[in-house]
Design a protein around this motif. Structure first.
Motif, PDB file in Angstrom:
ATOM      1  N   LEU A 190      60.853   3.848  63.579  1.00  0.00           N
ATOM      2  CA  LEU A 190      61.706   3.130  64.648  1.00  0.00           C
ATOM      3  C   LEU A 190      62.032   4.239  65.384  1.00  0.00           C
ATOM      4  CD1 LEU A 190      62.980   0.651  65.821  1.00  0.00           C
ATOM      5  CD2 LEU A 190      64.954   1.044  64.155  1.00  0.00           C
ATOM      6  N   ASN A 230      64.880   4.523  71.021  1.00  0.00           N
ATOM      7  CA  ASN A 230      64.977   3.532  72.388  1.00  0.00           C
ATOM      8  C   ASN A 230      64.450   2.291  71.605  1.00  0.00           C
ATOM      9  OD1 ASN A 230      62.218   3.744  71.861  1.00  0.00           O
ATOM     10  ND2 ASN A 230      61.686   4.589  73.931  1.00  0.00           N
ATOM     11  N   GLY A 231      64.333   1.737  70.682  1.00  0.00           N
ATOM     12  CA  GLY A 231      64.055   0.488  69.911  1.00  0.00           C
ATOM     13  C   GLY A 231      62.483   0.399  69.768  1.00  0.00           C
ATOM     14  N   ALA A 247      60.849  -6.200  68.133  1.00  0.00           N
ATOM     15  CA  ALA A 247      61.776  -6.706  67.440  1.00  0.00           C
ATOM     16  C   ALA A 247      61.340  -7.733  66.490  1.00  0.00           C
ATOM     17  CB  ALA A 247      62.926  -7.474  68.711  1.00  0.00           C
TER      18      ALA A 247
END
Length: 75
Positions: free
Chosen positions: A12, A15-16, A36
């Motif tokens: 991960l 910045n996501g 996500a």
């Protein structure tokens, strides 16, 4: 007939984004909604199978047949 996928890991990023690695080498990067969704799905199922599906790295069962084909014997 086919083996279970192995050698996948993921990181991960700050910045996501989710970086999926196969045997330590980058295979793909997931961004935004797909990252996500991946993080939710990785906890609920088989993570190796999920990462193989996301990267498209499946074993198709024809590797031995292709290896023994006359045009591939010299490789």
């Amino acid at each position: 007939m086919t083996g279970t996928p192995e050698g996948f890991t993921f990181r991960l990023r700050k910045n996501g984004d989710v970086e999926i690695l196969h045997h330590g080498r980058p295979a793909t990067v997931l961004r935004g909604a797909s990252a996500a969704r991946f993080l939710i799905d990785v906890d609920s199922g088989d993570p190796q199978e999920l990462m193989a599906r996301v990267t498209g790295n499946y074993r198709h069962g024809n590797e031995r047949t292709a290896k023994n084909h006359p045009r591939n014997r010299s490789r």
